[in-house]
Write an enzyme that holds these catalytic residues in place. Structure first.
Site, short mmCIF file in Angstrom:
data_model
loop_
_atom_site.label_atom_id
_atom_site.label_comp_id
_atom_site.label_asym_id
_atom_site.label_seq_id
_atom_site.Cartn_x
_atom_site.Cartn_y
_atom_site.Cartn_z
NE ARG A 150 -4.15 -0.72 2.14
CZ ARG A 150 -4.72 -0.90 3.36
NH1 ARG A 150 -4.82 -0.04 3.79
NH2 ARG A 150 -5.14 -1.83 2.75
CB SER A 245 -8.92 -0.56 2.56
OG SER A 245 -9.23 -0.67 3.49
CG ASP A 396 -13.69 0.21 4.19
OD1 ASP A 396 -14.70 -1.22 3.93
OD2 ASP A 396 -12.74 0.22 4.43
CG ASP A 398 -11.39 -2.74 0.79
OD1 ASP A 398 -12.06 -2.58 1.67
OD2 ASP A 398 -10.23 -3.68 0.52
CG ASP A 400 -11.84 -4.84 4.29
OD1 ASP A 400 -12.38 -3.89 4.16
OD2 ASP A 400 -11.15 -5.35 3.63
#
Length: 458
Positions: A150, A245, A396, A398, A400
């Site tokens: 990330r 994310s 959020d 994505d 999850d």
């Protein structure tokens, strides 16, 4: 950054840290640029106000190579502030990487980058002589861990870009070839709606196909849990999700899920990281120009299978399904999936936050698209108060991560903590029965209240 404030006993320890930082490429030499040092006796002051003070004694630590003209020092910023790493890196010490090393590393990265846009971007930094920025981009390599990769989408080895994704995918492919082979099911690939995600997913698919893997992929942005489920459902060898994310809009990332449908854990992450480190320049990694039958899109019927399996795992409890629910997708991929799932289970009074419903990698209404961040739920709470809603839920980008807010007795809405949501879900599942030997777990960073609830249910 840390303050280098040396005395005779501390020199060896901190000098060793500085030398190790140099070997990781986190520091640069002082050179003739806008922040070069002005030598003046025992104190040197940079154009931006950082000072280096020589001290009288010298005790090099292990692994440190320093000449007699490189005595220990302390580094302080204006007003006594500790300089941030890029500034601290400007002060020469021992084996710390020189500017020429950064320039060489940048030239090698540019030569191996298949993307003309990021090649030009990094070359522009080299040409500008901005060594602080070059150290940020090339002073390290973006590290792969249990959460994958990330970082900010920019040029350089310490950033998310096509070269980084191609090398990471080749490393993952090499790891899978060594551990599972190509006959243990497809690799499932999905993505979020960030601006670079489609390109990164295309590169991921082309590298996997060239390595001999069958690939199943989501043609449109999809929730991360659905991608992990697809891998389990299709007997996949692994899954990759291109997503950052809930990170800021400028970031992107790369998550890897194991054959069991869960995010990788040690030592798998270490083994994959080692395989990535062994990969050469991205431009030399084989990529399939035409993926053909080796890569097939996943149809909408898989979401129906997902909802069916979710229904089988839920307790047979009853409740009021006429409640009014406000839902926020936070500009992510959950919108149509979550609304469809709620409708499937009888919750028809769902009111999406319209300004945040459609996937949008610019995230125009939030600076930080994390429902736990202050202000991120403001639009949801405003809508909920205007229609007198019973519940607010948000994901959020994505999908999850879950946020929940409930009405306050005196008006307004109160957002629950993650621990509060967790114990409520546990109470619901344990109270519903239907499991012969219910077993629950909580992590070391979660509330132990779960144990108390489990005790109450015997």
């Amino acid at each position: 950054g840390f303050t280098l404030d040396f005395d005779e006993d501390a020199v060896g320890v901190v000098a060793h840290e500085a030398a190790e930082a140099g070997r990781r490429g986190e520091a640069v030499d002082v050179g003739p640029d806008s922040d070069s040092l002005d030598d003046s006796g025992d104190t040197q002051t940079s154009a931006k106000g950082w000072t280096r003070h020589h001290v009288s004694h010298r005790t090099p630590g292990p692994g440190l190579t320093a000449g007699e003209d490189d005595p220990p020092m302390r580094v302080n910023g204006p007003g006594g502030r500790t300089p941030p790493a890029p500034i601290l890196d400007r002060f020469r010490f021992g084996t710390i990487r020189a500017m020429t090393d950064l320039t060489t590393a940048a030239a090698e990265w540019i030569a191996g980058d298949p993307d003309p846009v990021t090649r030009a971007e990094l070359q522009g930094i080299v040409d500008s002589g901005d060594m602080e920025e070059l150290a940020e981009r090339m002073g390290a390599t973006l590290q792969f861990g249990t959460a994958g990769l990330r970082g900010r989408v920019e040029a350089g080895s310490n950033r998310m870009n096509r070269a980084t994704v191609i090398r990471a995918t080749k490393g993952l492919a090499d790891y899978l070839l060594a551990t599972t082979g190509t006959d243990q099911g497809p690799v499932v690939v999905g993505r979020d709606a960030r601006l670079s995600s489609a390109t990164f997913m295309d590169d991921t698919i082309s590298v996997l196909v060239a390595a001999g893997f069958q690939v199943r992929y989501f043609a449109d942005p999809a929730p991360t849990p659905l991608v992990a489920y697809a891998s389990l459902h299709l007997g996949g060898a692994a899954a990759v999700v291109v997503t950052a994310s809930h990170n800021p809009p400028a970031d992107n990332g790369y998550k890897v899920y194991a054959q069991n449908g869960a995010q990788i854990i040690p030592p798998t992450d270490v083994d994959i990281a080692a395989a990535i480190a062994a990969v050469g320049p991205a431009s030399e990694v084989p990529r399939a120009e035409i993926v053909g039958a080796a890569a097939q899109p996943i149809g909408d019927d898989l979401f129906a299978e997902y909802l069916h399996d979710v229904a089988q795992s839920l307790p047979g409890t009853t409740g009021d399904r006429t409640i009014s629910i406000v839902y926020a997708a936070m500009h992510g991929v959950g919108g149509r999936y979550v609304v469809a799932a709620l409708d499937q289970f009888g919750f028809s009074r769902v009111h999406p936050v319209a300004a945040q419903f459609e996937p949008d990698g610019h995230f125009p209404t939030v600076a930080f698209p994390n429902p736990e961040e202050p202000g991120a739920m403001d639009l949801s709470h405003e809508l909920a108060m205007s229609i007198d809603a019973d519940l607010v839920i948000a994901n959020d980008p994505d999908t999850d991560r879950l946020a929940v807010s409930i009405p306050e007795p005196g008006g307004g809405f109160r957002q629950l903590t993650g621990n509060q949501i967790g114990v409520l879900l546990a109470d619901y599942l344990l109270g519903g029965g239907g499991t012969e030997r219910p077993l629950v777990f909580y992590s070391i960073v979660s509330s132990p209240m779960l144990a108390s609830i489990a005790d109450e249910y015997g």
